[in-house]
Design a protein around this motif. Structure first.
Motif, mmCIF file in Angstrom:
data_model
loop_
_atom_site.group_PDB
_atom_site.id
_atom_site.type_symbol
_atom_site.label_atom_id
_atom_site.label_comp_id
_atom_site.label_asym_id
_atom_site.label_seq_id
_atom_site.Cartn_x
_atom_site.Cartn_y
_atom_site.Cartn_z
ATOM 1 N N GLN A 68 0.821 -1.207 0.000
ATOM 2 C CA GLN A 68 0.000 0.000 0.000
ATOM 3 C C GLN A 68 0.855 1.257 0.000
ATOM 4 O O GLN A 68 0.569 2.229 -0.710
ATOM 5 N N LEU A 100 2.360 1.773 -3.486
ATOM 6 C CA LEU A 100 1.399 2.320 -4.441
ATOM 7 C C LEU A 100 1.075 3.779 -4.125
ATOM 8 O O LEU A 100 0.834 4.582 -5.038
ATOM 9 N N CYS A 107 0.986 -4.789 -6.373
ATOM 10 C CA CYS A 107 -0.385 -5.288 -6.578
ATOM 11 C C CYS A 107 -0.464 -6.794 -6.316
ATOM 12 O O CYS A 107 -1.458 -7.291 -5.769
ATOM 13 N N CYS A 108 0.581 -7.524 -6.710
ATOM 14 C CA CYS A 108 0.628 -8.982 -6.449
ATOM 15 C C CYS A 108 0.590 -9.265 -4.954
ATOM 16 O O CYS A 108 -0.183 -10.096 -4.487
ATOM 17 N N ALA A 162 -0.455 -7.413 -2.556
ATOM 18 C CA ALA A 162 -1.679 -6.948 -1.904
ATOM 19 C C ALA A 162 -2.925 -7.629 -2.459
ATOM 20 O O ALA A 162 -4.025 -7.403 -1.940
ATOM 21 N N LEU A 204 -4.319 -7.055 -5.343
ATOM 22 C CA LEU A 204 -5.137 -6.045 -6.016
ATOM 23 C C LEU A 204 -5.172 -6.334 -7.517
ATOM 24 O O LEU A 204 -4.447 -5.726 -8.310
ATOM 25 N N GLU A 212 -7.673 -6.000 -9.901
ATOM 26 C CA GLU A 212 -8.224 -4.963 -10.782
ATOM 27 C C GLU A 212 -7.260 -3.786 -10.908
ATOM 28 O O GLU A 212 -7.045 -3.256 -12.010
ATOM 29 N N ALA A 213 -6.682 -3.376 -9.785
ATOM 30 C CA ALA A 213 -5.710 -2.274 -9.834
ATOM 31 C C ALA A 213 -4.509 -2.662 -10.681
ATOM 32 O O ALA A 213 -3.994 -1.851 -11.466
#
Length: 538
Positions: free
Chosen positions: A377, A380, A405-406, A408, A410, A412-413
């Motif tokens: 987080q 990002l 993102c991997c 977390a 996430l 879609e992000a």
């Protein structure tokens, strides 16, 4: 104004201020000298004040006065003000045109510079050299060559600076053919006898991978010129001929900081950090002071070794010796602390330099470092802050973002960031970015999408990507896609035993004991074994 003419710029400015205080009115000669003084002192914030004064005393019609003021505007990057002044100048000479041309060229506004250039009636060698240099600085070699040919048709000939700039740019762009042509020009005009051009020619050939020609140029050059030695050493390093570079380094009659830095960089880049640090301490022992380029390689070597204590010593050395903390060195320190698992230190360095950073490299270092340690987080968040600072991301940035993102989860992000690479930032995804996306889909159990993405890749999937999909199939118990992943992994790397073990485990998890047995049996018959401590993914 005699002080200014003798080079006492600051003293001359103080005399001018006293002159104004006592009500003595300046004339055009005074103003020409005063603006010259401000140009040398970097007093660019006074341009509008001086402009107002010159309008008041009525000296703007003198071309030398207005040209000097034009130069002051351009030096300060106030190109709109410069162009407004230029447009209303009642008289312009070739120097005035060249000043405006140079202002646009130095700012990288080459097309605007070309418009000015085409309007110059009596172009001199400075006019031609300025527009050519503008194109070269913008890496528009073909345009520069075209202008160069036009210049030759006028009867003008290049000087040594123009030729060395051409050869240098050809090296940067690895334009072998054009570089050889300008080498020929240098020989015909006798410029190749100049030491600084010899070094540039060596660098050009080495940059194009022509190491033998670089050596030949070195042999016919001046052995007393340290820049030629440095150019060849750097060229050998660039072409991964580290041992040859070290032999040459040991033969040098004299070394400067660039000699040491090139060799230390070579060891660092060739994954020989111990030798890099050994050479660095030898350099310190004989009293050669390193610069920021040296310290980037030193800090990178420490990062490879993961020795936090030595990393802190290097950071302290940089501070105590007032070595400039530029963006590259800042990025190296952040990366070093991250790889030594000291995230707080990495953040501390980043927070100290974030307002001054103009390059993307320090941002990349902290984004990737935080992602690597699971602080997704925050990684990002810093990426979003970077975009607000109008710093353009590159391919390395997105490796950190997609990795975050991997970690977390996430999905879609991650998809949005992946798509934005080409749509918003003109960054072409490479195999590492695709690998991040396959990992992202795989962790989320979206195995079909991961397989479809692999099929759509513009390049051949490697062992890491197929291994990542295969491991995800084991996690989520997908036998069908796992079989295809294993087949493709075996095709890419037939001797890869761990993939067969992983497929056997997938069958066993699914209760397909016969398939598990046959997979193990085939593995044994082919002589495939799982190496001790070998990952089942790669």
């Amino acid at each position: 104004m005699g002080l200014i003419q003798k080079g006492f710029w600051s003293d001359g400015i103080w005399v001018f201020r006293d002159m104004r205080y006592f009500g003595v009115g300046p004339n055009e000669v005074t103003m020409v000298n005063v603006i010259s003084a401000y140009l040398h002192c970097g007093g660019i914030k006074v341009d509008k004040m001086l402009h107002g004064l010159m309008l008041k005393i009525g000296v703007m019609d003198f071309v030398h006065v207005s040209t000097n003021l034009l130069h002051l505007y351009c030096l300060g990057g106030c190109l709109k003000d410069a162009r407004m002044l230029f447009n209303v100048m009642p008289e312009k000479n070739v120097i005035s045109w060249n000043v405006m041309l140079n202002g646009y060229s130095k700012a990288g506004l080459v097309d605007l510079a070309k418009d000015v250039f085409e309007q110059i009636v009596d172009k001199d060698v400075v006019s031609w050299g300025t527009i050519i240099d503008g194109y070269l600085q913008a890496a528009r070699l073909n345009d520069a060559v075209e202008i160069y040919r036009d210049m030759l048709y006028t009867g003008l000939r290049p000087n040594d600076v123009m030729i060395v700039d051409f050869i240098s740019t050809c090296g940067q762009m690895m334009s072998n053919f054009e570089g050889r042509q300008f080498h020929g020009v240098a020989v015909k005009m006798g410029f190749d006898l100049l030491d600084f051009i010899q070094a540039t020619i060596i660098h050009f050939y080495a940059a194009c991978g022509e190491v033998d020609l670089a050596r030949l140029q070195f042999e016919v050059g001046n052995k007393d010129h340290v820049a030629c030695w440095n150019a060849l050493i750097a060229g050998l390093v660039r072409n991964r001929k580290i041992d040859e570079a070290r032999n040459l380094f040991d033969q040098m009659p004299a070394r400067d900081v660039f000699s040491w830095s090139s060799m230390i960089s070579g060891y660092s880049q060739s994954e020989q950090p111990d030798l890099a640090l050994e050479l660095f301490h030898e350099m310190l022992a004989i009293g050669v002071k390193p610069n920021e380029i040296t310290m980037v390689s030193v800090v990178s070597s420490i990062a490879t070794l993961g020795t936090l204590k030595e990393g802190r010593w290097a950071h302290d050395y940089i501070c105590k010796n007032s070595i400039p903390l530029n963006d590259n060195l800042s990025a190296a320190l952040i990366d070093m602390y991250a790889k030594c698992a000291s995230v707080n230190d990495a953040l501390e360095v980043f927070n100290q330099i974030r307002e001054k950073a103009v390059d993307v490299s320090p941002w990349n270092a902290i984004i990737c470092g935080l992602a690597m340690h699971g602080h997704a987080q925050l990684s990002l968040h810093i990426f979003s802050d970077m975009l607000r600072q109008n710093i353009k991301p590159n391919s390395i940035t997105f490796i950190g973002v997609l990795s975050a993102c991997c970690h977390a989860g996430l999905v879609e992000a991650g998809e949005q960031h992946f798509q934005s690479m080409t749509k918003l930032y003109n960054v072409k995804p490479n195999i590492k970015h695709y690998g991040c996306m396959v990992d992202l889909f795989g962790r989320a159990g979206r195995l079909k999408e991961a397989e479809e993405l692999i099929r759509s890749m513009p390049m051949e999937a490697d062992i890491i990507i197929w291994g990542t999909l295969l491991a995800a199939c084991r996690t989520h118990g997908n036998t069908e896609i796992g079989e295809r992943a294993a087949e493709n992994l075996a095709r890419v790397e037939p001797s890869h035993g761990p993939s067969r073990v992983l497929l056997s485990n997938i069958y066993a998890d699914a209760g397909k004991w016969d398939d598990a047995f046959l997979t193990r049996q085939a593995m044994q018959s082919r002589g495939l074994t799982r190496t001790t401590a070998y990952s089942g993914v790669v």
